[in-house]
Write a protein that holds these residues in place. Structure first.
Motif, PDB file in Angstrom:
ATOM      1  N   ALA A 218       0.871  -1.240   0.017  1.00 52.29           N
ATOM      2  CA  ALA A 218       0.106  -0.075  -0.037  1.00 52.29           C
ATOM      3  C   ALA A 218       0.963   1.336   0.038  1.00 52.29           C
ATOM      4  CB  ALA A 218      -0.914   0.068   0.983  1.00 52.29           C
ATOM      5  N   TYR A 219       1.927   1.220   0.886  1.00 50.81           N
ATOM      6  CA  TYR A 219       2.984   2.400   0.689  1.00 50.81           C
ATOM      7  C   TYR A 219       3.561   2.603  -0.779  1.00 50.81           C
ATOM      8  CZ  TYR A 219       7.350   4.783   1.603  1.00 50.81           C
ATOM      9  OH  TYR A 219       8.447   5.699   1.749  1.00 50.81           O
ATOM     10  N   LEU A 220       4.018   1.508  -1.268  1.00 49.52           N
ATOM     11  CA  LEU A 220       4.659   1.589  -2.595  1.00 49.52           C
ATOM     12  C   LEU A 220       3.712   2.238  -3.643  1.00 49.52           C
ATOM     13  CD1 LEU A 220       6.872  -1.732  -2.380  1.00 49.52           C
ATOM     14  CD2 LEU A 220       7.890   0.772  -2.362  1.00 49.52           C
ATOM     15  N   GLU A 221       2.486   1.781  -3.459  1.00 48.67           N
ATOM     16  CA  GLU A 221       1.588   2.020  -4.422  1.00 48.67           C
ATOM     17  C   GLU A 221       0.726   3.373  -4.025  1.00 48.67           C
ATOM     18  OE1 GLU A 221      -1.667  -0.997  -4.514  1.00 48.67           O
ATOM     19  OE2 GLU A 221      -0.148  -2.458  -4.850  1.00 48.67           O
ATOM     20  N   LYS A 222       1.335   4.269  -3.178  1.00 50.57           N
ATOM     21  CA  LYS A 222       1.140   5.291  -2.472  1.00 50.57           C
ATOM     22  C   LYS A 222      -0.402   5.399  -2.259  1.00 50.57           C
ATOM     23  CE  LYS A 222       4.114   7.522  -6.118  1.00 50.57           C
ATOM     24  NZ  LYS A 222       4.055   8.234  -7.396  1.00 50.57           N
ATOM     25  N   LYS A 223      -1.110   4.381  -1.621  1.00 52.10           N
ATOM     26  CA  LYS A 223      -2.282   4.182  -1.047  1.00 52.10           C
ATOM     27  C   LYS A 223      -2.162   4.777   0.469  1.00 52.10           C
ATOM     28  CE  LYS A 223      -4.334   0.911  -4.191  1.00 52.10           C
ATOM     29  NZ  LYS A 223      -4.397  -0.464  -4.468  1.00 52.10           N
ATOM     30  N   SER A 224      -1.008   4.656   0.947  1.00 49.34           N
ATOM     31  CA  SER A 224      -0.747   4.972   2.483  1.00 49.34           C
ATOM     32  C   SER A 224       0.611   5.668   2.551  1.00 49.34           C
ATOM     33  CB  SER A 224      -0.797   3.743   3.346  1.00 49.34           C
ATOM     34  OG  SER A 224       0.201   2.959   3.078  1.00 49.34           O
ATOM     35  N   ASP A 225       0.715   6.343   3.612  1.00 46.77           N
ATOM     36  CA  ASP A 225       2.037   7.195   3.829  1.00 46.77           C
ATOM     37  C   ASP A 225       2.624   6.396   5.053  1.00 46.77           C
ATOM     38  OD1 ASP A 225       2.418   8.941   1.655  1.00 46.77           O
ATOM     39  OD2 ASP A 225       0.881  10.171   2.562  1.00 46.77           O
ATOM     40  N   LEU A 226       3.859   6.319   4.951  1.00 42.97           N
ATOM     41  CA  LEU A 226       4.413   5.660   6.343  1.00 42.97           C
ATOM     42  C   LEU A 226       5.838   6.559   6.563  1.00 42.97           C
ATOM     43  CD1 LEU A 226       4.371   1.775   5.779  1.00 42.97           C
ATOM     44  CD2 LEU A 226       3.165   3.101   7.621  1.00 42.97           C
ATOM     45  N   GLU A 227       6.107   6.670   7.682  1.00 37.29           N
ATOM     46  CA  GLU A 227       7.230   7.544   8.234  1.00 37.29           C
ATOM     47  C   GLU A 227       8.598   6.482   7.703  1.00 37.29           C
ATOM     48  OE1 GLU A 227      10.823   8.382  10.256  1.00 37.29           O
ATOM     49  OE2 GLU A 227       9.743   6.393  10.730  1.00 37.29           O
ATOM     50  N   ASP A 228       9.567   7.157   7.118  1.00 39.72           N
ATOM     51  CA  ASP A 228      10.779   6.678   6.540  1.00 39.72           C
ATOM     52  C   ASP A 228      11.504   5.514   7.378  1.00 39.72           C
ATOM     53  OD1 ASP A 228      10.269   7.822   4.189  1.00 39.72           O
ATOM     54  OD2 ASP A 228      11.559   9.503   4.774  1.00 39.72           O
ATOM     55  N   HIS A 229      11.742   5.590   8.529  1.00 35.72           N
ATOM     56  CA  HIS A 229      12.384   4.669   9.490  1.00 35.72           C
ATOM     57  C   HIS A 229      11.387   3.513   9.428  1.00 35.72           C
ATOM     58  CE1 HIS A 229      14.178   8.483  10.765  1.00 35.72           C
ATOM     59  NE2 HIS A 229      15.380   7.414  11.104  1.00 35.72           N
ATOM     60  N   THR A 230       9.952   3.592   9.675  1.00 38.13           N
ATOM     61  CA  THR A 230       8.951   2.756   9.997  1.00 38.13           C
ATOM     62  C   THR A 230       9.038   1.918   8.696  1.00 38.13           C
ATOM     63  OG1 THR A 230       7.851   4.364  11.362  1.00 38.13           O
ATOM     64  CG2 THR A 230       6.595   2.330  10.660  1.00 38.13           C
ATOM     65  N   VAL A 231       9.383   2.361   7.562  1.00 41.48           N
ATOM     66  CA  VAL A 231       8.788   1.516   6.363  1.00 41.48           C
ATOM     67  C   VAL A 231       9.964   0.727   6.209  1.00 41.48           C
ATOM     68  CG1 VAL A 231       9.457   3.121   4.555  1.00 41.48           C
ATOM     69  CG2 VAL A 231       7.616   1.197   4.179  1.00 41.48           C
ATOM     70  N   HIS A 232      11.179   1.189   6.413  1.00 39.13           N
ATOM     71  CA  HIS A 232      12.593   0.575   6.220  1.00 39.13           C
ATOM     72  C   HIS A 232      12.750  -0.743   7.103  1.00 39.13           C
ATOM     73  CE1 HIS A 232      16.857  -0.287   5.500  1.00 39.13           C
ATOM     74  NE2 HIS A 232      16.868  -0.431   6.766  1.00 39.13           N
TER      75      HIS A 232
END
Ligand code: TMP
Length: 222
Positions: free
Chosen positions: A55-69
């Motif tokens: 969902a993050y990669l498809e820009k359907k949601s935003d996540l904080e950068d450390h979190t997604v890492h």
């Protein structure tokens, strides 16, 4: 006598280098030659964590950068072992390797470190930490393609990170990672024809599959 283990083979590279096509061809070629082999890919979008990443990669949601890492890293760890109370699910990486299956993996911890460290304010060192101790690939092939050649292969898609400027920054981070001589890196010229790239990848892989049989599986970046 214990069964010879399978090899852990990873393909890395920037977008448009042909990783997914080459992984599939390599698995097919290994199987045809009587060597058990399976393909895996990261992110594995089929798990709960993988769906958050997707969902993050498809820009359907935003996540904080450390979190997604950390989610990308967790998505690898969850595919290494069985969860202790997770009965009946398919065997994961360690078990498959022990069973003699060679795993051909489309992206791994190197993409994790290269993509996040291409963002402002992230050191390569910090980005590598969560993946320390993952099963260490016996071979990492980097499909090398210049940004100009990648552009000739058509437009980038719609997903996050698919811009030329970001891909150039990622390429530089991969160059840093390749300086690490504890990892068996091989650079493959991905501007060749699909068949020639396949020949080159197959020859490195066959050598690695036989060598891995008598070597213990290592731990990455340890
Ligand atoms: P894919 O297109 O191969 O499915 O990869 C999805 C995107 O996720 C790609 O732009 C690379 C990026 N990525 C990371 O940022 N960190 C990671 O750990 C991995 C495996 C991929």
């Amino acid at each position: 006598m214990a069964r010879a283990r399978g090899a852990l083979i990873v393909l890395e590279g920037v977008d448009k280098a042909g990783k997914t096509t080459q992984c599939a061809r390599l698995v097919h070629a290994l199987q045809q030659s009587g060597r058990p082999a399976e393909m895996m890919r990261f992110p594995d979008r089929s798990t709960t964590i993988g769906q958050l990443i997707s969902a993050y990669l498809e820009k359907k949601s935003d996540l904080e950068d450390h979190t997604v890492h950390l989610l990308f890293s967790a998505n690898r760890w969850e595919r290494v072992y069985h969860a202790s109370n997770n009965r009946g699910c398919r065997p994961l990486m360690k078990k498959k390797l022990e069973e003699g299956i060679t795993l051909v993996v489309d992206r791994y911890a190197f993409s994790g470190a290269a993509f996040t460290s291409a963002k402002p304010g992230f050191s390569l060192d910090w980005c590598m930490k969560p993946d320390v101790g993952l099963p260490k690939p016996d071979l990492v092939m980097f499909l090398q393609l210049s940004p100009a050649e990648a552009a000739l292969r058509g437009q980038f898609g719609e997903e996050r990170y698919e811009t030329s400027a970001f891909q150039r920054a990622v390429q530089q981070q991969f160059e840093e990672l390749r300086k690490d001589s504890t990892v068996n890196w091989q650079v493959i010229d991905a501007s060749q024809s699909v068949d020639d790239v396949h020949k080159s990848i197959s020859s490195h892989s066959l050598h690695t599959v036989s060598a891995a049989q008598s070597l213990p599986l290592g731990e990455l970046w340890k």
